[in-house]
Design a protein around this motif. Structure first.
Motif, PDB file in Angstrom:
ATOM      1  N   GLU A   1     -20.677 -36.141 -25.009  1.00 52.28           N
ATOM      2  CA  GLU A   1     -19.362 -36.853 -24.242  1.00 52.28           C
ATOM      3  C   GLU A   1     -19.123 -35.883 -23.179  1.00 52.28           C
ATOM      4  O   GLU A   1     -18.762 -34.925 -23.310  1.00 52.28           O
ATOM      5  N   ALA A   2     -18.824 -36.466 -22.029  1.00 49.19           N
ATOM      6  CA  ALA A   2     -18.322 -35.836 -20.947  1.00 49.19           C
ATOM      7  C   ALA A   2     -16.571 -35.546 -21.058  1.00 49.19           C
ATOM      8  O   ALA A   2     -16.061 -36.354 -21.440  1.00 49.19           O
ATOM      9  N   VAL A   3     -16.371 -34.220 -20.794  1.00 49.71           N
ATOM     10  CA  VAL A   3     -14.953 -33.932 -20.968  1.00 49.71           C
ATOM     11  C   VAL A   3     -14.136 -33.776 -19.829  1.00 49.71           C
ATOM     12  O   VAL A   3     -13.015 -34.400 -19.675  1.00 49.71           O
TER      13      VAL A   3
ATOM     14  N   ARG B   1     -11.112 -34.060 -12.858  1.00 58.58           N
ATOM     15  CA  ARG B   1     -11.208 -35.379 -13.505  1.00 58.58           C
ATOM     16  C   ARG B   1     -11.312 -35.013 -15.033  1.00 58.58           C
ATOM     17  O   ARG B   1     -11.916 -33.991 -15.493  1.00 58.58           O
ATOM     18  N   TYR B   2     -10.689 -35.808 -15.884  1.00 59.65           N
ATOM     19  CA  TYR B   2     -10.884 -35.647 -17.274  1.00 59.65           C
ATOM     20  C   TYR B   2     -11.119 -37.063 -18.083  1.00 59.65           C
ATOM     21  O   TYR B   2     -10.731 -38.218 -17.622  1.00 59.65           O
ATOM     22  N   SER B   3     -11.719 -36.766 -19.072  1.00 55.41           N
ATOM     23  CA  SER B   3     -11.820 -37.937 -19.970  1.00 55.41           C
ATOM     24  C   SER B   3     -10.657 -38.434 -20.689  1.00 55.41           C
ATOM     25  O   SER B   3      -9.737 -37.499 -20.734  1.00 55.41           O
ATOM     26  N   ASP B   4     -10.333 -39.609 -20.912  1.00 51.12           N
ATOM     27  CA  ASP B   4      -9.054 -40.031 -21.372  1.00 51.12           C
ATOM     28  C   ASP B   4      -8.668 -39.422 -22.860  1.00 51.12           C
ATOM     29  O   ASP B   4      -7.593 -39.056 -23.279  1.00 51.12           O
ATOM     30  N   SER B   5      -9.952 -38.945 -23.511  1.00 50.69           N
ATOM     31  CA  SER B   5      -9.551 -38.454 -24.878  1.00 50.69           C
ATOM     32  C   SER B   5      -8.982 -36.981 -24.568  1.00 50.69           C
ATOM     33  O   SER B   5      -8.346 -36.330 -25.421  1.00 50.69           O
TER      34      SER B   5
ATOM     35  N   LYS C   1      -7.254 -35.792 -21.615  1.00 54.65           N
ATOM     36  CA  LYS C   1      -6.308 -36.005 -20.526  1.00 54.65           C
ATOM     37  C   LYS C   1      -4.762 -35.366 -20.881  1.00 54.65           C
ATOM     38  O   LYS C   1      -4.604 -35.721 -22.128  1.00 54.65           O
TER      39      LYS C   1
ATOM     40  N   ILE D   1     -16.758 -37.285 -14.216  1.00 53.85           N
ATOM     41  CA  ILE D   1     -17.166 -36.700 -15.303  1.00 53.85           C
ATOM     42  C   ILE D   1     -18.417 -37.128 -16.023  1.00 53.85           C
ATOM     43  O   ILE D   1     -19.200 -36.382 -16.680  1.00 53.85           O
ATOM     44  N   ASP D   2     -19.112 -38.241 -15.547  1.00 54.39           N
ATOM     45  CA  ASP D   2     -20.342 -38.461 -15.875  1.00 54.39           C
ATOM     46  C   ASP D   2     -21.634 -38.429 -14.769  1.00 54.39           C
ATOM     47  O   ASP D   2     -22.426 -39.051 -14.678  1.00 54.39           O
TER      48      ASP D   2
END
Length: 126
Positions: free
Chosen positions: A46-48, A58-62, A64, A109-110
């Motif tokens: 998973e990209a973080v 940039r951040y993943s929603d998980s 942020k 992030i990806d």
């Protein structure tokens, strides 16, 4: 010789904090973007977070609002400050960079990354 070495992982209680470091060598640190990824057992990577050479983040929603990515040119190191850790944050965390493209103002992030560290284990358990 390109190297990325993660450190700073460990065992922390839920609600706690850790600061991961990604120390780099063998290339011009300032020129490139960096990303943090994680992989838990039995799950896909998973990209973080990511940070561009221009400083955009940039951040993943998980993560942020809880994690902060940064970079330090003086030490050629990228960081991931992780606060308010949850059991679901437990994973092996990897840093990565893409040496095929320099001086990018933005990151995703990806995005594609072609050099990776070996990872550092984060365990969140109380």
């Amino acid at each position: 010789q390109v190297e990325l070495v993660e450190s700073g992982g460990g065992l922390v209680q839920p609600g706690g904090s850790l600061r991961l470091s990604c120390t780099t060598s063998g290339f011009f640190f300032d020129h490139y973007n960096y990303g943090w990824f994680r992989q838990a057992p039995g799950k896909e990577r998973e990209a973080v977070a990511c940070i561009s050479s221009g400083g955009a983040r940039r951040y993943s929603d998980s993560v942020k609002g809880r994690f902060t990515i940064s970079r330090d040119s003086a030490t050629n190191t990228a960081f991931l400050q992780m606060n308010t850790l949850r059991p679901e944050d437990a994973a092996v965390y990897y840093c990565a960079t893409d040496l095929s493209r320099e001086w990018r103002s933005q990151c995703g992030i990806d995005d594609y990354y072609n050099y990776w560290g070996r990872g550092t284990q984060v365990t969140v358990s109380g």
